[in-house]
Design a protein around this motif. Structure first.
Motif, PDB file in Angstrom:
ATOM      1  N   THR A  75     119.512  46.380  84.467  1.00 39.93           N
ATOM      2  CA  THR A  75     118.598  45.289  84.812  1.00 39.93           C
ATOM      3  C   THR A  75     117.177  45.564  84.350  1.00 39.93           C
ATOM      4  N   LYS A  76     116.720  46.804  84.530  1.00 41.08           N
ATOM      5  CA  LYS A  76     115.312  47.123  84.283  1.00 41.08           C
ATOM      6  C   LYS A  76     114.994  47.398  82.817  1.00 41.08           C
ATOM      7  N   HIS A  77     115.936  47.961  82.070  1.00 44.88           N
ATOM      8  CA  HIS A  77     115.565  48.511  80.761  1.00 44.88           C
ATOM      9  C   HIS A  77     116.340  47.948  79.577  1.00 44.88           C
ATOM     10  N   ASP A  96     118.042  57.362  76.856  1.00 39.76           N
ATOM     11  CA  ASP A  96     117.910  58.812  76.687  1.00 39.76           C
ATOM     12  C   ASP A  96     117.663  59.425  78.055  1.00 39.76           C
ATOM     13  N   ARG A  97     118.539  60.343  78.461  1.00 41.24           N
ATOM     14  CA  ARG A  97     118.401  60.936  79.790  1.00 41.24           C
ATOM     15  C   ARG A  97     117.120  61.756  79.922  1.00 41.24           C
ATOM     16  N   ARG A 104     118.830  61.055  84.386  1.00 40.44           N
ATOM     17  CA  ARG A 104     118.788  62.440  84.838  1.00 40.44           C
ATOM     18  C   ARG A 104     119.230  62.541  86.307  1.00 40.44           C
ATOM     19  N   GLY A 105     118.827  61.557  87.112  1.00 40.84           N
ATOM     20  CA  GLY A 105     119.250  61.548  88.507  1.00 40.84           C
ATOM     21  C   GLY A 105     120.749  61.359  88.649  1.00 40.84           C
ATOM     22  N   THR A 115     128.197  61.323  80.198  1.00 42.14           N
ATOM     23  CA  THR A 115     128.090  61.214  78.741  1.00 42.14           C
ATOM     24  C   THR A 115     127.408  59.896  78.410  1.00 42.14           C
ATOM     25  N   VAL A 116     126.365  59.962  77.595  1.00 39.25           N
ATOM     26  CA  VAL A 116     125.574  58.786  77.244  1.00 39.25           C
ATOM     27  C   VAL A 116     125.784  58.468  75.773  1.00 39.25           C
ATOM     28  N   GLN A 117     126.226  57.244  75.493  1.00 36.49           N
ATOM     29  CA  GLN A 117     126.338  56.739  74.119  1.00 36.49           C
ATOM     30  C   GLN A 117     125.470  55.485  74.035  1.00 36.49           C
TER      31      GLN A 117
END
Length: 338
Positions: free
Chosen positions: A265-267, A297-298, A305-306, A319-321
């Motif tokens: 929602t925010k980004h 990006d974490r 990160r949280g 895992t971030v894609q």
């Protein structure tokens, strides 16, 4: 194995520190290539001399064994002179040589793997075990920090919210008790009543942030479904679980999903999002994706990160894609029993 044999001869000169460091680095790189994984460097210690001593014996022994086998085989061939004998003898000898060659190659491969494993044990820093210990140490430290931050948040919310309103209730009631004008006393009591209601609302919000009632009543899938309905971005859900995990695991995954949808929602500037929840053979996989601008990006903010820190407390992973232009897909996996 030929490399190990050469190293076995050269290792006699490897007690010179510079040569020893070069040989250790070369052997560690070769072991990593043979095993298909990186062999991290170990701090100097007694295991390096042990590796040198083993190779000082094993390396020359391998060369002697190869020399003996080759010379004996050639000698047998010259003595038997198979071309002057019958075709059956020639065929038998040829098959025997092929079999011996294949066996020698298989033994060489196995010995090479054994030597690589020995190099990993003696020259590496413990491999995956040491890395695992470091990861667990970091995750437990992050969990402690997160728990301390959560306690500070609860304390701050109580102090600024419910506690302040209850103090106002007590003050208004005290003024009403000492008031001579009935109308003034009535207004003070009404203010105290409103402050008490706001204090109750603050306490409900605080409890909902610790362990939402919908999570206890409807389980993880139902709670995520309810959170998705409140998300301003349209969210498609596909939630299937074969059982119900422990409450702490449910809470971690629920808040991770809520935080991920909040980030959408925010980004993300997305027009739609999706949430998939599945039981795996060893735990639960939660996937949250969107069709937004990507580039998540974490390291750039506290949201991802949280989430990672919340999952790491239970040995979970994030895992971030998120390539530029999207889509963004967050895959959260948490081992647990269902």
């Amino acid at each position: 194995m030929p490399l190990n044999a050469i190293l076995g001869v050269a290792v006699l000169l490897a007690w010179v520190p510079g040569i020893r460091a070069a040989l250790v680095s070369l052997q560690r790189a070769w072991a990593g290539a043979a095993l298909g994984r990186t062999v991290p460097a170990r701090a100097p210690g007694p295991r390096v001399p042990a590796w040198l001593a083993i190779n000082a014996v094993v390396g020359p022994a391998l060369l002697v064994a190869v020399f003996v086998v080759v010379t004996n085989t050639v000698g047998v061939l010259f003595r038997l002179q198979p071309m002057r004998n019958s075709p059956s003898v020639t065929l038998t000898l040829s098959l025997a040589l092929l079999t011996l060659s294949a066996l020698a190659l298989a033994i060489a491969a196995l010995m090479g793997l054994a030597e690589a494993r020995l190099a990993e044990l003696l020259l590496g820093d413990g491999g995956s075990l040491a890395q695992r210990v470091r990861e667990l140490t970091a995750s437990r430290a992050a969990a402690v920090d997160a728990r301390a931050a959560e306690l500070r948040r609860i304390e701050r919310d109580l102090h600024d919210g419910a506690q302040a309103r209850l103090i106002a209730v007590r003050m208004n009631l005290g003024l009403a008790r000492s008031a001579d004008d009935p109308e003034q006393a009535r207004k003070l009591i009404e203010e105290a009543w409103e402050s008490a209601g706001q204090a109750l609302a603050d306490l409900r919000d605080l409890v909902r942030g610790i362990h939402p009632p919908v999570l206890a009543d409807r389980g993880l899938a139902g709670a995520i479904e309810a959170a998705a309905l409140l998300c301003p971005v349209p969210v498609t859900t596909d939630l299937v679980l074969t059982g119900r995990p422990e409450p702490p695991v449910e809470s971690a995954l629920y808040f991770a999903a809520v935080e991920a949808m909040s980030n959408v929602t925010k980004h993300s500037q997305a027009t739609r999002a999706w949430v998939r929840l599945r039981s795996t053979g060893h735990g639960i996989r939660l996937v949250v994706g969107d069709d937004g601008r990507g580039g998540a990006d974490r390291a750039a903010g506290t949201g991802l990160r949280g989430i990672a820190e919340r999952l790491s407390a239970f040995d979970g992973t994030l895992t971030v894609q998120s390539p530029p232009g999207g889509p963004t897909v967050l895959t959260m996996e948490l081992p647990c029993a269902l």
